[in-house]
Design a protein around this motif. Structure first.
Motif, short mmCIF file in Angstrom:
data_model
loop_
_atom_site.label_atom_id
_atom_site.label_comp_id
_atom_site.label_asym_id
_atom_site.label_seq_id
_atom_site.Cartn_x
_atom_site.Cartn_y
_atom_site.Cartn_z
N MET A 32 16.15 25.35 0.36
CA MET A 32 15.60 24.12 0.37
C MET A 32 16.28 23.64 1.70
SD MET A 32 13.87 22.72 -2.01
CE MET A 32 14.22 20.93 -2.17
N GLU A 33 17.12 24.21 2.09
CA GLU A 33 18.12 23.70 3.37
C GLU A 33 17.20 24.62 4.59
OE1 GLU A 33 22.09 24.76 3.21
OE2 GLU A 33 22.55 23.08 1.80
N ALA A 34 17.03 25.92 4.43
CA ALA A 34 16.25 26.82 5.23
C ALA A 34 15.02 26.18 5.75
CB ALA A 34 16.19 28.31 4.95
N SER A 35 14.43 25.69 4.71
CA SER A 35 12.88 24.99 4.87
C SER A 35 12.78 23.68 5.35
CB SER A 35 12.18 25.06 3.73
OG SER A 35 12.51 24.10 2.57
N GLY A 36 13.93 23.08 5.66
CA GLY A 36 14.06 21.62 6.05
C GLY A 36 13.90 20.60 5.13
N LYS A 37 13.64 20.96 3.85
CA LYS A 37 13.24 19.92 2.91
C LYS A 37 14.47 19.02 2.60
CE LYS A 37 9.62 22.40 0.60
NZ LYS A 37 8.55 21.38 1.14
N ILE A 38 15.73 19.69 2.81
CA ILE A 38 16.95 18.82 2.73
C ILE A 38 17.98 19.06 3.86
CG2 ILE A 38 16.98 18.73 0.23
CD1 ILE A 38 18.81 20.88 0.07
N PRO A 39 18.91 18.26 4.11
CA PRO A 39 19.80 18.40 5.26
C PRO A 39 20.64 19.87 5.12
CG PRO A 39 19.91 16.08 4.85
CD PRO A 39 19.07 16.86 3.63
N ALA A 40 20.96 20.41 6.07
CA ALA A 40 21.66 21.53 5.96
C ALA A 40 23.12 21.34 5.68
CB ALA A 40 21.84 22.60 7.11
N GLY A 41 23.99 22.12 5.11
CA GLY A 41 25.34 21.91 4.79
C GLY A 41 25.79 21.24 3.69
N GLN A 42 24.85 20.95 2.70
CA GLN A 42 25.09 20.24 1.51
C GLN A 42 25.99 21.05 0.53
OE1 GLN A 42 22.37 17.87 -0.80
NE2 GLN A 42 20.97 17.24 1.11
N LYS A 43 26.98 20.30 -0.29
CA LYS A 43 27.53 21.11 -1.27
C LYS A 43 26.87 21.89 -2.51
CE LYS A 43 31.87 18.58 -0.75
NZ LYS A 43 32.93 17.91 -1.46
N SER A 44 27.08 22.81 -2.83
CA SER A 44 26.12 23.56 -3.85
C SER A 44 26.98 24.15 -4.93
CB SER A 44 25.53 24.91 -3.28
OG SER A 44 26.29 25.80 -2.77
N SER A 45 27.43 23.04 -5.44
CA SER A 45 28.18 23.39 -7.04
C SER A 45 27.60 22.38 -8.13
CB SER A 45 29.76 22.79 -6.72
OG SER A 45 29.95 21.36 -6.78
N VAL A 46 27.90 22.88 -9.20
CA VAL A 46 27.44 22.18 -10.48
C VAL A 46 27.57 20.76 -10.42
CG1 VAL A 46 27.48 21.87 -12.95
CG2 VAL A 46 27.58 24.05 -11.67
N TRP A 47 28.75 20.03 -10.03
CA TRP A 47 29.08 18.91 -10.15
C TRP A 47 28.55 18.15 -8.99
CZ3 TRP A 47 30.02 17.95 -14.77
CH2 TRP A 47 30.89 18.79 -15.59
N SER A 48 28.22 18.84 -7.92
CA SER A 48 27.61 18.16 -6.74
C SER A 48 26.20 17.85 -6.80
CB SER A 48 27.75 18.83 -5.44
OG SER A 48 27.03 20.24 -5.61
N VAL A 49 25.54 18.82 -7.41
CA VAL A 49 24.23 18.67 -7.89
C VAL A 49 23.81 17.39 -9.15
CG1 VAL A 49 21.99 19.66 -9.02
CG2 VAL A 49 23.57 20.97 -7.33
N VAL A 50 25.17 17.66 -10.10
CA VAL A 50 24.96 16.61 -11.05
C VAL A 50 25.23 15.16 -10.40
CG1 VAL A 50 26.10 15.54 -13.08
CG2 VAL A 50 25.55 18.05 -12.96
N ARG A 51 26.19 14.98 -9.42
CA ARG A 51 26.38 13.64 -8.88
C ARG A 51 25.05 13.18 -8.11
NH1 ARG A 51 31.41 15.73 -7.69
NH2 ARG A 51 30.73 16.45 -5.93
N THR A 52 24.33 14.14 -7.36
CA THR A 52 23.08 13.71 -6.68
C THR A 52 21.98 13.19 -7.67
OG1 THR A 52 23.70 15.41 -4.96
CG2 THR A 52 21.32 14.70 -5.23
N VAL A 53 21.87 14.10 -8.83
CA VAL A 53 20.86 13.63 -9.70
C VAL A 53 21.26 12.18 -10.44
CG1 VAL A 53 19.83 14.00 -11.78
CG2 VAL A 53 20.18 16.00 -10.32
N LEU A 54 22.42 11.85 -10.48
CA LEU A 54 22.70 10.70 -11.14
C LEU A 54 22.59 9.45 -10.10
CD1 LEU A 54 25.89 11.81 -13.38
CD2 LEU A 54 23.64 10.78 -13.95
N ARG A 55 22.94 10.02 -8.91
CA ARG A 55 23.05 8.85 -8.01
C ARG A 55 21.58 8.45 -7.45
NH1 ARG A 55 25.50 11.49 -4.19
NH2 ARG A 55 23.67 12.01 -3.08
N LYS A 56 20.55 9.34 -7.53
CA LYS A 56 19.35 9.25 -6.90
C LYS A 56 18.28 8.54 -8.06
CE LYS A 56 17.34 11.96 -4.07
NZ LYS A 56 16.73 13.14 -3.55
#
Length: 304
Positions: free
Chosen positions: A140-164
């Motif tokens: 996703m980062e390599a294709s430019g669909k999301i900004p590079a350098g995002q945290k890739s942990s279970v809780w970071s993904v969970v927080r992103t889903v809940l926030r968005k």
């Protein structure tokens, strides 16, 4: 004598959870390659290229990316699936007027498994969404669909889903999951039980006494039948769940038609090789762990 329904449900739930754990540890690297190839088919020439590229980029950790949600997903899915599987068998016996101790036919077992998959989908969808996003975060980062350098942990993904998207965001792809699971698990349990029956007849024994190797082969055969039938549906589900990280996606039909219109039919089968390689050890381990643990618990608690 059949155990009390509550005891039976707890035994099936526990055995399913044990089976799900065995399935993850034996098949996670292949599942990671499958999700990457499904969501970004143009990035990889084939399974070995994907596997080696992931290993070079992130090492063994990269192949087990998403293992934690995968473990939670498989424990939740298989615990609910096998508990519901036993429950649906009992419902089918009541409908047909059969005694609880009577063994169902292979076709009836397949129908029970298909119905049970609806319940397991509700447990599977949220955890599988987190798993798929973690597995394809690099792409996703390599294709430019999301900004590079995002945290890739279970809780970071969970927080992103809940926030968005809020709590319902975890159920993006639920319809596709159910569309995949219902026919898939009909084939899964039907092929598994039919294979066990064939081995039992050939070996002149009961289905529970066919031995470890035939049992694992039956589980692998069931898994192979499942994936051959539902793989394009699973590909669409993975696309929806992963690409929704960059924004809300269209539904199953529109996503499917969009893939066919812009990329053709072939991408719907991207990642099938690692899936078929994975299915025999992973599903063999699943059913071996399930059947052995269930048998042990039935012997200990079956009279309760």
């Amino acid at each position: 004598m059949a155990p009390h329904p509550v005891v039976q449900a707890i035994i099936d739930l526990s055995a399913g959870a044990i089976g799900g754990t065995a399935c993850v540890f034996s098949g996670q690297p292949f599942d990671t390659a499958k999700v990457k190839m499904q969501t970004f088919p143009s990035m990889y020439r084939g399974f070995l290229h994907c596997f080696m590229a992931t290993y070079r980029q992130m090492g063994l950790r990269g192949l087990y990316q998403g293992a934690t949600p995968a473990l939670i997903a498989n424990i939740a899915e298989n615990a609910v699936l096998f508990m519901s599987y036993g429950f649906c068998q009992d419902v089918l016996r009541r409908i047909t007027g059969m005694d609880r101790a009577v063994e169902l036919s292979d076709l009836q077992m397949a129908c029970s498994g298909s119905l049970a998959s609806i319940f397991s989908s509700l447990a599977l969808c949220p955890t599988e969404l987190v798993k798929c996003r973690l597995q394809a975060m690099h792409e996703m980062e390599a294709s430019g669909k999301i900004p590079a350098g995002q945290k890739s942990s279970v809780w970071s993904v969970v927080r992103t889903v809940l926030r968005k998207d809020g709590p319902l965001g975890f159920y993006q792809g639920l319809t596709t999951t159910i569309v995949r699971e219902v026919p898939g698990y009909f084939c899964f349990f039907g092929a598994y039980e039919l294979c066990r029956t064939t081995f039992a007849q050939h070996l002149n024994t009961e289905k529970d006494g066919i031995g470890v190797v035939p049992l694992m082969f039956s589980g692998g055969f069931g898994g192979a039948c499942l994936w051959l039938v539902v793989y394009p549906i699973d590909c669409v589900k993975s696309r929806i769940q992963v690409h929704s990280l960059a924004g809300r996606q269209q539904g199953f039909i529109k996503t499917l038609m969009g893939i066919i219109r812009t990329e053709g039919v072939a991408p719907l089968y991207s990642g099938l090789t690692p899936t078929m390689i994975r299915t025999f050890p992973a599903n063999g381990a699943l059913f071996l762990a399930y059947e052995l643990s269930r048998k042990a618990m039935m012997q200990k608690f079956g009279d309760v």
